[in-house]
Design a protein around this motif. Structure first.
Motif, short mmCIF file in Angstrom:
data_model
loop_
_atom_site.label_atom_id
_atom_site.label_comp_id
_atom_site.label_asym_id
_atom_site.label_seq_id
_atom_site.Cartn_x
_atom_site.Cartn_y
_atom_site.Cartn_z
N PRO A 32 -5.21 -0.92 7.80
CA PRO A 32 -5.19 -2.18 6.99
C PRO A 32 -4.65 -1.94 5.43
O PRO A 32 -4.62 -0.77 5.03
CB PRO A 32 -6.54 -2.56 6.95
CG PRO A 32 -7.43 -1.63 7.25
CD PRO A 32 -6.55 -0.70 8.23
N ASP A 33 -4.02 -2.72 4.69
CA ASP A 33 -3.83 -2.73 3.35
C ASP A 33 -5.28 -2.58 2.73
O ASP A 33 -6.03 -2.94 3.07
CB ASP A 33 -3.30 -4.01 2.79
CG ASP A 33 -1.91 -4.12 3.46
OD1 ASP A 33 -1.16 -3.17 3.42
OD2 ASP A 33 -1.39 -5.15 3.46
N PRO A 34 -5.55 -1.55 1.58
CA PRO A 34 -4.15 -1.07 0.76
C PRO A 34 -4.07 0.62 1.38
O PRO A 34 -3.17 1.13 0.98
CB PRO A 34 -4.73 -0.96 -0.41
CG PRO A 34 -6.17 -0.90 -0.58
CD PRO A 34 -6.71 -1.67 0.57
N ASP A 35 -4.87 0.89 2.49
CA ASP A 35 -5.02 2.34 2.97
C ASP A 35 -3.51 2.73 3.27
O ASP A 35 -2.96 3.72 3.14
CB ASP A 35 -5.88 2.60 4.13
CG ASP A 35 -7.21 3.02 3.50
OD1 ASP A 35 -7.50 2.56 2.18
OD2 ASP A 35 -7.88 3.76 4.38
N ARG A 36 -2.97 1.87 4.28
CA ARG A 36 -1.63 2.12 4.77
C ARG A 36 -0.52 2.51 3.97
O ARG A 36 0.25 3.34 3.82
CB ARG A 36 -1.14 1.19 5.78
CG ARG A 36 -1.01 -0.25 5.06
CD ARG A 36 -0.29 -1.02 6.44
NE ARG A 36 -0.25 -2.42 5.96
CZ ARG A 36 0.13 -3.42 6.43
NH1 ARG A 36 0.60 -3.28 7.97
NH2 ARG A 36 0.27 -4.71 6.21
N GLY A 37 -0.74 1.60 2.60
CA GLY A 37 0.38 1.83 1.74
C GLY A 37 0.07 3.06 0.67
O GLY A 37 1.17 3.76 0.35
N TYR A 38 -1.14 3.65 0.63
CA TYR A 38 -1.30 4.94 -0.04
C TYR A 38 -0.86 6.12 1.07
O TYR A 38 -0.55 7.11 0.61
CB TYR A 38 -2.73 5.31 -0.51
CG TYR A 38 -3.15 4.21 -1.57
CD1 TYR A 38 -2.54 4.57 -2.93
CD2 TYR A 38 -4.03 3.25 -1.79
CE1 TYR A 38 -2.67 3.76 -3.68
CE2 TYR A 38 -4.20 2.45 -2.54
CZ TYR A 38 -3.66 2.68 -3.89
OH TYR A 38 -3.85 2.01 -4.90
N GLY A 39 -1.02 5.87 2.59
CA GLY A 39 -0.66 6.54 3.56
C GLY A 39 0.98 6.80 3.22
O GLY A 39 1.42 7.99 3.27
N LEU A 40 1.85 5.61 2.98
CA LEU A 40 3.10 5.64 3.10
C LEU A 40 3.46 6.54 1.59
O LEU A 40 4.26 7.02 1.54
CB LEU A 40 3.66 4.34 2.76
CG LEU A 40 4.86 4.07 2.21
CD1 LEU A 40 5.95 4.64 3.22
CD2 LEU A 40 5.52 2.41 2.27
N ALA A 41 2.62 6.32 0.66
CA ALA A 41 3.07 6.81 -0.72
C ALA A 41 2.71 8.49 -0.49
O ALA A 41 3.40 9.28 -0.90
CB ALA A 41 2.06 6.45 -1.89
N GLY A 42 1.88 8.82 0.21
CA GLY A 42 1.67 10.30 0.49
C GLY A 42 2.75 10.78 1.25
O GLY A 42 3.12 11.99 1.10
N LEU A 43 3.20 10.14 2.36
CA LEU A 43 4.26 10.49 3.14
C LEU A 43 5.62 10.79 2.48
O LEU A 43 6.19 11.81 2.78
CB LEU A 43 4.32 9.71 4.36
CG LEU A 43 3.37 9.49 5.40
CD1 LEU A 43 3.55 8.77 6.62
CD2 LEU A 43 3.55 11.05 5.98
N THR A 44 5.71 9.73 1.48
CA THR A 44 7.18 9.82 0.53
C THR A 44 7.06 10.61 -0.71
O THR A 44 7.97 10.68 -1.44
CB THR A 44 7.38 8.40 0.41
OG1 THR A 44 6.45 7.65 -0.07
CG2 THR A 44 8.09 7.73 1.59
#
Lengths: 532, 336
Positions: A32-44
């Motif tokens: 869920p948000d916002p975790d996946r967004g921070y996951g995305l930030a981590g990957l990029t």
């Protein structure tokens, strides 16, 4: 945090690109948000926690663990972050492990003075794999073999949109990307890119194939040299200057010398090269000195100055010219570039040619060693994002080849895990009457499935030694398998014993017929090196 | 009598002079007491073998019924006197039939753990800590970095991967005695009801586990002699670790290699083996289980054997327990 840690662990062990895409898409679909967004930030690479220093880990763990037991463990594991994550005394049960958002929030709020306490507290609350992920996230560098580009492709597949749309939006977005995910899930409007100087998707070329020559009429196309640098987009909008890679990564920080000279209004497309456009164009290995750096020293700027060889423009003086035909854009570009600093910008020249034969002749005998072929661009083509078929072709110089001897083979991954599919090969060196093989490269593609089976059989039948997943293969003057290796270029290397490193090597032919002692010598390769 | 008079190490293995027997000898001897059926502990060719019913059966399956001159069944918890030495077998929780062996004379009790674990295992009886003066512990995972997660969590990772990659055959490398059956039983506990395909080397042992009352659900041979058809895509295949990298695995649809082992805790070991999905499932005690077991036995002296002895000896010293490494040759790492 656990889901993110599991994702990282899976990604690093999943060799196939499609496999990685599937894992990332699955993560975005189920977290869920916002975790996946921070996951995305981590990957990029979009998260930075300057207060956390890798050196504090050792201090923290030593306060909690017997130093002798730590040393035994570190010796065995071989990686500090991993050892710390495993040996860290678990507090056992009770409170639920923090979410990724919570971890990011705590790390971001850490000041230099309380950073050790924050890091220690996080490690207390996490599982071993959660700790490992937190350490990697906090100290930068996940190293899971996933580029920002691949992550954007996963987002495109997840949201069923074109990857160019994502690249175009990317620089106006910020973690945790909730409106962005809402748009991808068709729950919200497309985010407006409010940022100045955004990236615009670039136009890419197809490699020309034999069948294309019958449809290419030479009078319809203009030709340019294909320079061996990196593709960049230089944008200045209302004084905001950005330099982007071809996939939209912001690389401005590494090139202050070019940025300083970007005193124009517009978005230019071209090749980033080292040297001085009026005097000298440096090789790709010169350029590599400047790539993948966050900061750049004064010596670097002096010894390896960069410039941009422009070949197209997307906007000029606040006017979007992408819809104009190539020849018109080119005319505007020519006038525009003539006003820019001649030390930092020049125009990629057109090559005059009447027939494709004449162009081929020039392609095979380029006037400069940093040229790797020619580009063909349709004179009436607009600037289109992506890789449309027809308007732009790249026609590369033929690859170099060398005959080398198979020395080592390593087991592959995934589909190839039962095959010895990664080959290290060498050429002869030393006195001609008593030569020795020196490894010059490694290749793991270029052969057919049938050839892979033959190679695997050969490796198994000619193994002389084993080191874990690697086998040494019998290779001497009278016995050995000769591989014809194709590659794009050669550079000097201090990391390889042979002193040379190949670019993009692959196996082009298996020379079952050729005796090992007739393989090439190192001198042959050295003669191919660019002049230093 | 001091402890070294009761048990001492000899080239053949751990020896009891007054009882004239060896525990898990690595060479043929006159009288052997065997803790469990793994081949580095249970070898063929002894004059007499005493072991649990299951261990005797497993040795019979592996070596043929004439694997020793005489066989004697040891019942768990029952004390037998061997040349004046009191011997008792207690469950060790390692694999089916595995036992610790308690050796007692003149008021001194030594317990040889054999291989053991403390975490729950649906395929064998659970470890029981036995109060003793000297505890001989294994140390396969004798470093504080070895912490085995809940096996149910690892199995859920496998089932998740099966959903993510339904077109790929998941080949699980698992040692053929114990680990393979445990992985299968854990999959069944997690609700996986599909047919599981097994390598030929597991067939007899899986059948034996079922006979003794460990249900494993529907199993099929992964490969049939002379028949080319492989299990359907997305199936789970369980095979000995050595078969995974072998040409044997090529017949399966885009195999995804999984490996069930405590070593999978260490990323470098995972990469070395080319494993895509590590499953940290071990039949040996992890660091916390090792140290808890030493405490539970109340032993004032600990002998540490096969594995990473030095770290566990260090831990004992830090905790005021006298300890020394006991060098016994010939035992292998788990599944290596």
């Amino acid at each position: 945090m656990e889901r993110f840690a599991e994702l990282l662990d899976r990604l690093v062990l999943t060799p196939s690109r499609n496999g990685k895409l599937r894992l990332i898409i699955d993560y975005f679909s189920t977290v869920p948000d916002p975790d996946r967004g921070y996951g995305l930030a981590g990957l990029t690479g979009g998260l930075d926690f300057p207060a956390i220093k890798p050196a504090m880990l050792r201090t923290l763990v030593m306060e909690r663990v017997d130093p002798v037991l730590f040393d035994y463990s570190y010796d065995y594991v071989g990686d500090l972050a991993e050892t710390v994550s495993l040996i860290w005394p678990s507090r056992g049960g009770g409170t639920a492990a923090p979410t990724l958002s919570e971890v990011v929030r705590r790390l971001a709020q850490a000041s230099r003075s309380d950073a050790p306490a924050v890091m220690g507290g996080l490690l207390d609350d996490l599982s071993p794999s959660g700790r490992f992920a937190a350490i990697k996230l906090a100290t930068g560098g996940l190293r899971v073999g996933v580029s920002a580009r691949l992550t954007k492709q996963a987002l495109a597949a997840f949201g069923e949109v074109d990857v160019h749309e994502i690249e175009e939006l990317w620089h106006g977005l910020a973690p945790p990307y909730e409106p962005f995910f809402a748009w991808l899930e068709k729950r919200g409007p497309r985010p407006q890119n409010a940022a100045l100087a955004p990236f615009r998707p670039v136009m890419l070329a197809h490699a020309v194939a034999e069948a294309d020559f019958s449809t290419i009429r030479s009078e319809d196309y203009a030709a340019e040299w294909k320079w061996d640098g990196i593709r960049v987009q230089a944008v200045n909008q209302g004084g905001v200057r950005r330099l982007y890679s071809r996939t939209g990564d912001d690389i401005s920080g590494a090139f202050p010398d070019l940025l300083e000279a970007m005193d124009f209004e517009g978005a230019l497309d071209g090749e980033l090269l080292v040297g001085d456009p009026q005097q000298r164009t440096g090789t790709f290995s010169d350029l590599q000195q400047r790539l993948n750096r966050k900061t750049v020293s004064r010596t670097m700027l002096r010894d390896y100055p960069v410039f941009m060889r422009c070949y197209d423009a997307l906007t000029l003086d606040k006017r979007d010219i992408r819809a104009l035909p190539y020849v018109e854009r080119r005319e505007l570009l020519e006038a525009f570039v003539s006003r820019l600093s001649p030390e930092r910008f020049d125009l990629s020249p057109n090559i005059a040619f009447a027939t494709l034969e004449e162009l081929d002749e020039k392609r095979c005998n380029p006037l400069h060693p940093v040229i790797e072929g020619v580009m063909l661009k349709r004179k009436d083509s607009p600037y289109l994002p992506g890789r449309p078929k027809g308007p732009w072709f790249k026609w590369k110089r033929d690859p170099y080849t060398v005959d080398a001897v198979l020395m080592y083979a390593q087991r592959g991954h995934g589909k190839r895990s039962s095959f010895y599919s990664d080959y290290t090969f060498g050429v002869w060196s030393g006195p001609p009457e008593d030569p020795v093989l020196v490894p010059v490269g490694k290749a793991y593609f270029g052969f057919t499935d049938e050839e892979l089976r033959q190679l695997d059989k050969y490796v198994r039948e000619n193994t002389i030694e084993r080191f874990g997943p690697v086998r040494a293969v019998r290779a001497d003057r009278n016995h050995g398998l000769v591989l014809e290796v194709a590659f794009e270029g050669l550079q000097r290397s201090t990391r390889h014993k042979s002193g040379v490193a190949m670019r993009f090597p692959r196996i082009s032919r298996l020379r079952w017929d050729k005796p090992a002692h007739e393989a090439d010598r190192l001198e042959t390769l050295e003669a191919m090196l660019p002049p230093s | 009598m001091n402890a070294r008079q009761l048990l001492r190490s000899r080239p053949e293995g751990l020896y009891c002079p007054s009882g004239d027997f060896f525990i898990d000898p690595v060479r043929p001897v006159e009288r052997a007491l065997i803790t469990h059926g793994h081949s580095d502990h249970a070898r063929a060719g002894h004059g007499a073998v005493m072991a649990t019913r299951e261990t005797l059966d497993i040795m019979g399956l592996r070596y043929g019924t004439g694997f020793a001159g005489r066989m004697q069944e040891a019942r768990l918890g029952e004390t037998v006197t061997v040349n004046g030495v009191r011997v008792t077998f207690h469950p060790a929780g390692h694999v089916l039939g595995s036992a610790q062996i308690s050796v007692e004379a003149n008021g001194l009790r030594i317990v040889a753990s054999g291989d053991y674990k403390r975490s729950r295992d649906p395929t064998c009886a659970a470890f029981e800590p036995i109060t003793c003066d000297v505890f001989i512990t294994e140390a396969t995972f004798g470093l504080p970095v070895f912490t085995h997660p809940d096996p149910a969590h690892e199995i859920s990772q496998l089932l998740t991967s099966l959903k993510q990659f339904p077109e790929r055959t998941h080949i699980v490398g698992a040692y053929s005695l114990g680990k393979a059956q445990r992985v299968i039983a854990l999959l069944r506990e997690a609700g996986y009801g599909e047919t599981i395909y097994i390598h030929g080397a597991l067939a007899r042992l899986c059948a034996y586990y079922e006979e003794t009352g460990v249900p494993l659900g529907p199993l099929q041979p992964a490969t049939v002699e002379g028949k080319a058809d492989a299990p359907p895509a997305g199936a789970i295949v369980v095979a000995p670790p050595s078969a995974m990298d072998d040409r044997w695995s090529r017949r399966f649809a885009d195999p995804l290699s999984c490996f069930a082992s405590g070593w999978m805790r260490i990323r470098q070991r995972v990469r070395q083996r080319g494993v895509e999905l590590p499953l940290i499932i071990s039949d040996h005690a992890d660091w916390d289980e090792l140290t808890a077991s030493i405490r539970d036995t109340g032993a004032s002296e600990v002998w540490v054997t096969h594995g990473r002895e030095e770290a566990l000896v260090r831990w004992c010293e830090l905790n005021g327990i006298s300890a020394r490494p006991l060098h016994l040759a010939g035992y292998e790492d788990e599944a290596e």
